[in-house]
Write an enzyme that holds these catalytic residues in place. Structure first.
Site, PDB file in Angstrom:
ATOM      1  N   ALA A 135      -6.044  -9.043 -11.726  1.00  0.00           N
ATOM      2  CA  ALA A 135      -4.826  -9.872 -11.690  1.00  0.00           C
ATOM      3  C   ALA A 135      -4.490 -10.375 -13.090  1.00  0.00           C
ATOM      4  O   ALA A 135      -5.019 -11.378 -13.547  1.00  0.00           O
ATOM      5  CB  ALA A 135      -5.022 -11.059 -10.744  1.00  0.00           C
ATOM      6  N   ARG A 276       1.500  -6.344 -58.161  1.00  0.00           N
ATOM      7  CA  ARG A 276       0.944  -4.983 -58.175  1.00  0.00           C
ATOM      8  C   ARG A 276       1.879  -4.032 -58.915  1.00  0.00           C
ATOM      9  O   ARG A 276       3.081  -3.964 -58.617  1.00  0.00           O
ATOM     10  CB  ARG A 276       0.762  -4.497 -56.728  1.00  0.00           C
ATOM     11  CG  ARG A 276       0.305  -3.074 -56.584  1.00  0.00           C
ATOM     12  CD  ARG A 276      -1.133  -2.907 -57.005  1.00  0.00           C
ATOM     13  NE  ARG A 276      -1.634  -1.571 -56.750  1.00  0.00           N
ATOM     14  CZ  ARG A 276      -2.818  -1.135 -57.145  1.00  0.00           C
ATOM     15  NH1 ARG A 276      -3.633  -1.952 -57.808  1.00  0.00           N
ATOM     16  NH2 ARG A 276      -3.208   0.093 -56.883  1.00  0.00           N
ATOM     17  N   GLU A 371      -0.308 -14.248 -22.659  1.00  0.00           N
ATOM     18  CA  GLU A 371       0.686 -15.153 -22.058  1.00  0.00           C
ATOM     19  C   GLU A 371       1.956 -14.399 -21.642  1.00  0.00           C
ATOM     20  O   GLU A 371       3.077 -14.861 -21.847  1.00  0.00           O
ATOM     21  CB  GLU A 371       0.990 -16.344 -22.988  1.00  0.00           C
ATOM     22  CG  GLU A 371      -0.257 -17.203 -23.199  1.00  0.00           C
ATOM     23  CD  GLU A 371      -0.013 -18.605 -23.702  1.00  0.00           C
ATOM     24  OE1 GLU A 371       1.046 -19.189 -23.375  1.00  0.00           O
ATOM     25  OE2 GLU A 371      -0.880 -19.122 -24.408  1.00  0.00           O
TER      26      GLU A 371
HETATM   27  C1  LIG Z   1      -7.707 -12.316 -26.425  1.00  0.00           C
HETATM   28  C2  LIG Z   1      -7.123 -12.666 -25.102  1.00  0.00           C
HETATM   29  C3  LIG Z   1      -7.049 -13.992 -24.712  1.00  0.00           C
HETATM   30  C4  LIG Z   1      -6.564 -14.328 -23.435  1.00  0.00           C
HETATM   31  N1  LIG Z   1      -6.600 -15.649 -23.015  1.00  0.00           N
HETATM   32  C5  LIG Z   1      -6.316 -15.925 -21.721  1.00  0.00           C
HETATM   33  C6  LIG Z   1      -6.526 -17.249 -21.191  1.00  0.00           C
HETATM   34  O1  LIG Z   1      -6.924 -18.181 -21.910  1.00  0.00           O
HETATM   35  N2  LIG Z   1      -6.286 -17.479 -19.863  1.00  0.00           N
HETATM   36  C7  LIG Z   1      -5.849 -16.487 -19.037  1.00  0.00           C
HETATM   37  O2  LIG Z   1      -5.678 -16.752 -17.858  1.00  0.00           O
HETATM   38  N3  LIG Z   1      -5.612 -15.222 -19.505  1.00  0.00           N
HETATM   39  C8  LIG Z   1      -5.859 -14.926 -20.813  1.00  0.00           C
HETATM   40  N4  LIG Z   1      -5.645 -13.644 -21.306  1.00  0.00           N
HETATM   41  C9  LIG Z   1      -5.148 -12.614 -20.398  1.00  0.00           C
HETATM   42  C10 LIG Z   1      -3.747 -12.113 -20.722  1.00  0.00           C
HETATM   43  O3  LIG Z   1      -2.802 -13.090 -20.400  1.00  0.00           O
HETATM   44  C11 LIG Z   1      -3.567 -10.795 -19.946  1.00  0.00           C
HETATM   45  O4  LIG Z   1      -4.373  -9.824 -20.588  1.00  0.00           O
HETATM   46  C12 LIG Z   1      -2.124 -10.336 -19.906  1.00  0.00           C
HETATM   47  O5  LIG Z   1      -1.356 -11.205 -19.106  1.00  0.00           O
HETATM   48  C13 LIG Z   1      -1.980  -8.905 -19.359  1.00  0.00           C
HETATM   49  O6  LIG Z   1      -2.715  -8.732 -18.197  1.00  0.00           O
HETATM   50  P1  LIG Z   1      -3.696  -7.464 -18.053  1.00  0.00           P
HETATM   51  O7  LIG Z   1      -4.554  -7.438 -19.273  1.00  0.00           O
HETATM   52  O8  LIG Z   1      -4.358  -7.510 -16.751  1.00  0.00           O
HETATM   53  O9  LIG Z   1      -2.743  -6.208 -18.133  1.00  0.00           O
HETATM   54  P2  LIG Z   1      -1.959  -5.532 -16.883  1.00  0.00           P
HETATM   55  O10 LIG Z   1      -1.259  -6.574 -16.113  1.00  0.00           O
HETATM   56  O11 LIG Z   1      -2.909  -4.650 -16.158  1.00  0.00           O
HETATM   57  O12 LIG Z   1      -0.886  -4.644 -17.631  1.00  0.00           O
HETATM   58  C14 LIG Z   1      -1.191  -3.363 -18.206  1.00  0.00           C
HETATM   59  C15 LIG Z   1       0.111  -2.804 -18.775  1.00  0.00           C
HETATM   60  O13 LIG Z   1       1.029  -2.558 -17.702  1.00  0.00           O
HETATM   61  C16 LIG Z   1       2.242  -3.238 -17.962  1.00  0.00           C
HETATM   62  N5  LIG Z   1       2.848  -3.654 -16.706  1.00  0.00           N
HETATM   63  C17 LIG Z   1       2.266  -4.349 -15.686  1.00  0.00           C
HETATM   64  N6  LIG Z   1       3.141  -4.559 -14.696  1.00  0.00           N
HETATM   65  C18 LIG Z   1       4.317  -3.986 -15.085  1.00  0.00           C
HETATM   66  C19 LIG Z   1       5.611  -3.872 -14.498  1.00  0.00           C
HETATM   67  N7  LIG Z   1       5.893  -4.382 -13.293  1.00  0.00           N
HETATM   68  N8  LIG Z   1       6.568  -3.201 -15.182  1.00  0.00           N
HETATM   69  C20 LIG Z   1       6.296  -2.681 -16.415  1.00  0.00           C
HETATM   70  N9  LIG Z   1       5.114  -2.766 -17.028  1.00  0.00           N
HETATM   71  C21 LIG Z   1       4.125  -3.416 -16.363  1.00  0.00           C
HETATM   72  C22 LIG Z   1       1.869  -4.407 -18.844  1.00  0.00           C
HETATM   73  O14 LIG Z   1       2.980  -4.918 -19.572  1.00  0.00           O
HETATM   74  C23 LIG Z   1       0.811  -3.762 -19.732  1.00  0.00           C
HETATM   75  O15 LIG Z   1       1.438  -3.057 -20.754  1.00  0.00           O
HETATM   76  C24 LIG Z   1      -6.095 -13.305 -22.586  1.00  0.00           C
HETATM   77  C25 LIG Z   1      -6.133 -11.970 -23.000  1.00  0.00           C
HETATM   78  C26 LIG Z   1      -6.666 -11.634 -24.229  1.00  0.00           C
HETATM   79  C27 LIG Z   1      -6.756 -10.183 -24.592  1.00  0.00           C
END
Ligand SMILES: Cc1cc2nc3c(=O)[nH]c(=O)nc-3n(C[C@H](O)[C@H](O)[C@H](O)COP(=O)(O)OP(=O)(O)OC[C@H]3O[C@@H](n4cnc5c(N)ncnc54)[C@H](O)[C@@H]3O)c2cc1C
Length: 387
Positions: A135, A276, A371
């Protein structure tokens, strides 16, 4: 509070704050940035310095230990820190806008009195536990469960990628969890305060990331974690909606951080282009380099105007969701594009980790993901347009 914030004429108190943070970033943060980045260490002394300056309390009222400022003041601080060190900036952003803000916005008086003075002082950090292995963008897919048993929430599940969740000063994680099923058959998601000292809570080993190396990020495990029923934050069943509200604001803060990164790349490039030499003259004497830098400045400027606009709307109590998404979208892209161009201007040196532009190159990518990804911002903007 002026309704319109212009990039050319900020009120004195904002300018003063920006200058104070700029001096701190240059004199205290910059000298240790490369070392923390290389060693993947959390910058405790820098965080302590920010705490002493009151930065963790910027947008909170004095009655909770805050500085009595506003969200725009936080954004200005993030922009200044983001120019120099994104890890430090995200530590402040996540500590304030994701950590303490949910308690301030949705906590009852007792919860605020218990947690806010610690968090606004910066001597303790709270983390925001929304994302799970299954999620992320679809955060409503939460599987973590909280069951009410004999007056206690019993929490089981996993969170991932959680910022500030495993430092020595992390005291609290606010987590979303499924607490039941709504009448319409959908999951009832609530938010619960989990002190990190609670048995069954584990911050697993930190991730090995591409960038933001000095920022603290962990997967979290909850195994029969028991907290009092009174640790429910906000209304039962409103947890997801409340966290989305926090993310709307957070996008303005991430945009400000991104503008800092974009501007940091411009500043480094201007300096380097004059210094540079190639073919007997400074590389900046070539129009190809000059135009690249001008375009970088234009990106940083327009992104700044976008976050100022979103912040001004938010502070005047007007709808700001679309503007916050636009600001996050254009500012994160400005940061990534400027980091790529700055690295090009630095040539081979730009590929050496010790150079700030190389760090921006690695750090900026996450700005287009965290975010709410770029695609999520586009979805939100389109939704606001009624598409
Ligand atoms: C360094 C770091 C710090 C973080 N800190 C926090 C934190 O403090 N608290 C917290 O809760 N979370 C945190 N996160 C999580 C972050 O918010 C999520 O990684 C982000 O929201 C994306 O979710 P996911 O990685 O599951 O990707 P996914 O949701 O699996 O997405 C994968 C790809 O599919 C795309 N995609 C998904 N659905 C669709 C759609 N309907 N249409 C088109 N494209 C789509 C996405 O844009 C992405 O390119 C952090 C992440 C990182 C890497």
């Amino acid at each position: 509070m002026t309704e319109y914030l212009s990039t050319g004429s900020l009120p004195d108190e904002y300018q003063q704050l920006a200058k104070t943070v700029r001096d701190f970033a240059q004199n205290v943060v910059a000298p240790v940035s490369a070392e923390h980045d290389a060693n993947h260490t959390f910058p405790y002394a820098v965080v302590d310095g920010m705490a002493d300056m009151g930065l963790f309390g910027l947008p909170f009222p004095e009655e909770y230990g805050g500085m009595g400022g506003d969200y725009f003041a936080l954004c200005l601080a993030l922009e200044e820190l983001g120019k120099v060190d994104q890890s430090v900036a995200i530590t402040l952003e996540a500590g304030v806008s994701l950590g303490a803000m949910p308690v301030y916005r949705f906590g009852n008086e007792e919860q605020k009195q218990e947690w806010l003075p610690q968090l606004t002082s910066g001597k303790a950090l709270a983390a925001f536990g929304l994302t799970e292995p299954g999620a992320g963008s679809d955060a409503g897919g939460t599987r973590t469960k909280a069951e009410l048993v004999d007056g206690e929430w019993v929490i089981n599940g996993n969170k991932q990628f959680i910022t500030n969740s495993g430092t020595d000063i992390t005291k609290l994680v606010t987590v979303t969890a499924v607490t039941g099923t709504k009448e319409n058959g959908r999951k009832e998601i609530s938010t619960i305060l989990v002190p990190t000292s609670t048995p069954g809570f584990t911050a697993e080993p930190a991730y090995d990331k591409v960038g933001w190396n000095a920022s603290d990020t962990h997967p979290l495990t909850f195994q029969d974690v028991r907290v009092p029923e009174a640790n429910l934050l906000g209304e039962r069943g409103r947890g997801y909606a409340n966290f989305l509200r926090i993310l709307d604001e957070g996008r303005i803060a991430i945009a400000a951080l991104s503008v800092g990164a974009a501007q940091g790349c411009v500043d480094e490039s201007v300096r380097y282009a004059k210094e540079r030499e190639a073919f007997g003259r400074p590389i900046g004497a070539n129009q190809a380099i000059e135009f690249k830098i001008a375009r970088m400045e234009a990106r940083a400027h327009t992104a700044r105007a976008a976050y100022y606009d979103a912040a001004a709307l938010m502070l005047s109590g007007k709808p700001f969701k679309k503007q916050a998404s636009i600001a996050k979208l254009v500012a994160s892209e400005a940061a990534m594009d400027n980091a790529r161009d700055a690295t090009q201007i630095f040539g081979g040196y730009g590929f050496m980790n010790e150079y700030p532009v190389a760090r921006h190159y690695r750090d900026s990518k996450i700005l287009e993901i965290g975010e709410g990804t770029t695609e999520v911002q586009l979805m939100l903007i389109a939704r606001e347009l009624g598409v």
